[in-house]
Design a protein around this motif. Sequence first.
Motif, PDB file in Angstrom:
ATOM      1  N   ALA A 104      -5.582  11.781  -0.845  1.00 30.72           N
ATOM      2  CA  ALA A 104      -6.091  12.877  -1.836  1.00 30.72           C
ATOM      3  C   ALA A 104      -7.467  12.352  -2.224  1.00 30.72           C
ATOM      4  N   GLY A 105      -7.713  11.094  -2.478  1.00 26.98           N
ATOM      5  CA  GLY A 105      -9.098  10.734  -2.729  1.00 26.98           C
ATOM      6  C   GLY A 105      -9.966  10.971  -1.703  1.00 26.98           C
ATOM      7  N   PHE A 106      -9.678  11.017  -0.265  1.00 24.53           N
ATOM      8  CA  PHE A 106     -10.453  11.178   0.923  1.00 24.53           C
ATOM      9  C   PHE A 106     -10.797  12.792   0.797  1.00 24.53           C
ATOM     10  N   ARG A 140       3.820   4.434 -13.582  1.00 33.53           N
ATOM     11  CA  ARG A 140       5.443   4.534 -13.067  1.00 33.53           C
ATOM     12  C   ARG A 140       5.492   4.810 -11.833  1.00 33.53           C
ATOM     13  N   ASN A 141       4.118   4.524 -11.231  1.00 34.66           N
ATOM     14  CA  ASN A 141       4.255   4.606  -9.598  1.00 34.66           C
ATOM     15  C   ASN A 141       4.554   5.850  -9.059  1.00 34.66           C
ATOM     16  N   ASP A 142       4.335   6.824 -10.012  1.00 34.77           N
ATOM     17  CA  ASP A 142       4.687   8.316  -9.490  1.00 34.77           C
ATOM     18  C   ASP A 142       3.236   8.960  -9.115  1.00 34.77           C
ATOM     19  N   MET A 143       2.839   8.721  -7.811  1.00 30.57           N
ATOM     20  CA  MET A 143       1.686   9.201  -7.336  1.00 30.57           C
ATOM     21  C   MET A 143       1.452  10.641  -6.934  1.00 30.57           C
ATOM     22  N   ALA A 169      -2.977  16.944  -8.460  1.00 26.53           N
ATOM     23  CA  ALA A 169      -3.783  17.245  -9.386  1.00 26.53           C
ATOM     24  C   ALA A 169      -5.435  16.909  -9.220  1.00 26.53           C
ATOM     25  N   GLN A 170      -5.625  16.078  -8.272  1.00 25.44           N
ATOM     26  CA  GLN A 170      -6.943  15.675  -7.948  1.00 25.44           C
ATOM     27  C   GLN A 170      -7.448  16.585  -7.123  1.00 25.44           C
ATOM     28  N   MET A 208       0.771  -1.135  -0.065  1.00 30.44           N
ATOM     29  CA  MET A 208       0.027  -0.051  -0.028  1.00 30.44           C
ATOM     30  C   MET A 208       0.890   1.257   0.006  1.00 30.44           C
ATOM     31  N   LYS A 209       2.166   1.242   0.011  1.00 33.33           N
ATOM     32  CA  LYS A 209       2.856   2.409   0.127  1.00 33.33           C
ATOM     33  C   LYS A 209       2.741   3.351  -0.971  1.00 33.33           C
ATOM     34  N   GLY A 210       2.641   2.733  -2.060  1.00 31.66           N
ATOM     35  CA  GLY A 210       2.380   3.814  -3.224  1.00 31.66           C
ATOM     36  C   GLY A 210       1.239   4.316  -3.415  1.00 31.66           C
ATOM     37  N   THR A 211       0.204   3.756  -2.674  1.00 26.56           N
ATOM     38  CA  THR A 211      -1.227   4.239  -2.977  1.00 26.56           C
ATOM     39  C   THR A 211      -1.653   5.154  -1.721  1.00 26.56           C
ATOM     40  N   VAL A 212      -0.842   5.305  -0.769  1.00 27.23           N
ATOM     41  CA  VAL A 212      -1.335   6.136   0.622  1.00 27.23           C
ATOM     42  C   VAL A 212      -1.500   7.602   0.236  1.00 27.23           C
ATOM     43  N   LEU A 213      -0.570   7.951  -0.605  1.00 26.50           N
ATOM     44  CA  LEU A 213      -0.851   9.421  -0.908  1.00 26.50           C
ATOM     45  C   LEU A 213      -2.377   9.584  -1.816  1.00 26.50           C
ATOM     46  N   LEU A 214      -2.476   8.555  -2.696  1.00 24.88           N
ATOM     47  CA  LEU A 214      -3.747   8.810  -3.527  1.00 24.88           C
ATOM     48  C   LEU A 214      -4.796   8.543  -2.633  1.00 24.88           C
TER      49      LEU A 214
END
Length: 530
Positions: free
Chosen positions: A20-22, A146-149, A155-156, A11-17
Amino acid sequence: MNNEGTMKTFMKGTVLLTLAGFIVKLLSAVYRVPFQNMVGDQGFYIYQQVYPFIGIFAAWTSYGFAVAVSKVLADAPEADQGGILRVAFSFITAVSLLIFGSLYFGAVRLAGWMGDPLLAPLLEAGAFAVLLMPVLAVLKGLFQSRNDMAPVAYAQVAEQAARVAVILIGTWIVVSNGFSLYAAGQTAMFGAAAGALAGAFLLLVFFRKRQLRFPRVSALKKWPVIKALMAISLGVSMSSLILLFFQLADSFTIFRLLTENGMGRMAAMEQKGVYDRGQPLVQFGLLIASSLALAIVPLVAHMAKKQGGSSAEVYAQLAFRISFLFAVAASAGLSFVMPYVNEMLFETRDGSAALIIFSWQIVWMSLILVIAAMLHGLGKVKVPALLLAGGLALKVIFNVLLVPLWGVAGAALAGNIGLAVIVSGLFWYFKRVWPIRFAPPRYYGWIFLASAAMGVVVTGWALFADMVLFDAFSSRMQALSTALTAVALGAAVFMALIAKSRIITEKQWYIMPFGRKIAGLQLWIRKQKR
């Protein structure tokens, strides 16, 4: 590696997303309250009639299509990636132009079908947001592949912040200068275009900063790429779009049915606006239920492939239990305090009964999001899509049957029926694909007991606070004080009983993203009970 470590690594690469989604979901739920306060129920009706047209396409492109681009790029050789990006951009641009043309040049006809020709300028204004979606979708997909979240997350948030700012500031200027509510709605629709412009600009800045370059490929076959993009994007986004499709069904049916059955146009607009108060309430209720649960859904597919399904079963059960727990808590809690929350947020208690019915959509939507996402992770897309389409058809049918009988309360009930049928079908199909038990009877029993206890305490406190404790306050301040204290008391009672039951253990809370605080709270509550 143990499950906790796997969870953190995956989950490390998606925590930021996720964060942001929240934030995006929170802004989406919250801005509607001050907007409704400025324009009233009639102005809220005007905006909500048109919003689904833009919202559906925006959600599909900036979320579903972006994920599809990401997956196709990640699975392709580096030499083909430039070609894939060009095919994806060309395809989504063609679709965007088609949607733009349908909305802009077909605005008069669509507004006529909704029974309100004055909505046409709003559709024309909103159509311009569609033109920027290709840039948003393709660049988000590129960075995700590229896993560049970071660019995607920023942007979101920028997109939603700009949109909300234009809607609220623009509406305030229009209303304070005496323009019509339709002009206010048209200004709000320009907010969608402003948000898309802000998001696209930021992504282009990051793209140039990263100095990404791709070789040209002339021999790439276009159709397989387009087919893969469509299949993945629709599969990923369908469950997230169902609430927007239900709103679209309401736009075409409720106002027309109310006026055709003898209600005056102004009264019908206001009733539809009152009904639309349920949208931000459901969105807010879904914040915790969906964000906590869906954060671990990708792990289900990952663990099923890597470890033969044994660990995946644990995470699937946890995703369901977390989602259902918070969804029931939100729906039940709103039901007990709805008149006070309604007045606190929207100035009056009008339509509280219909909004109570509406609020139970939180439960069905939470389960749809989680189960459909897990099925997608297992590669099962067609049956869930058919079930969602069937539920939408039922929503339309029951709107036609129930709105003439019970008004907007009938529309709220129709939504629950459609969503409940979808959930039943998804459960049935999930059990055939993966026959696991989501939770034991004890789990449901404790949730029912916690909800009932919350209801008794909250109802008693709300009546006492409303009639005695805050009686000297103004009406809206009275509702505010009663609602906030009742919500805090209800949450404390509910969580105390859930902590005592340990139907979700501290260890399970701890491995959830952002679950440490809840685990600590549960430990503290249990210590106080000893």
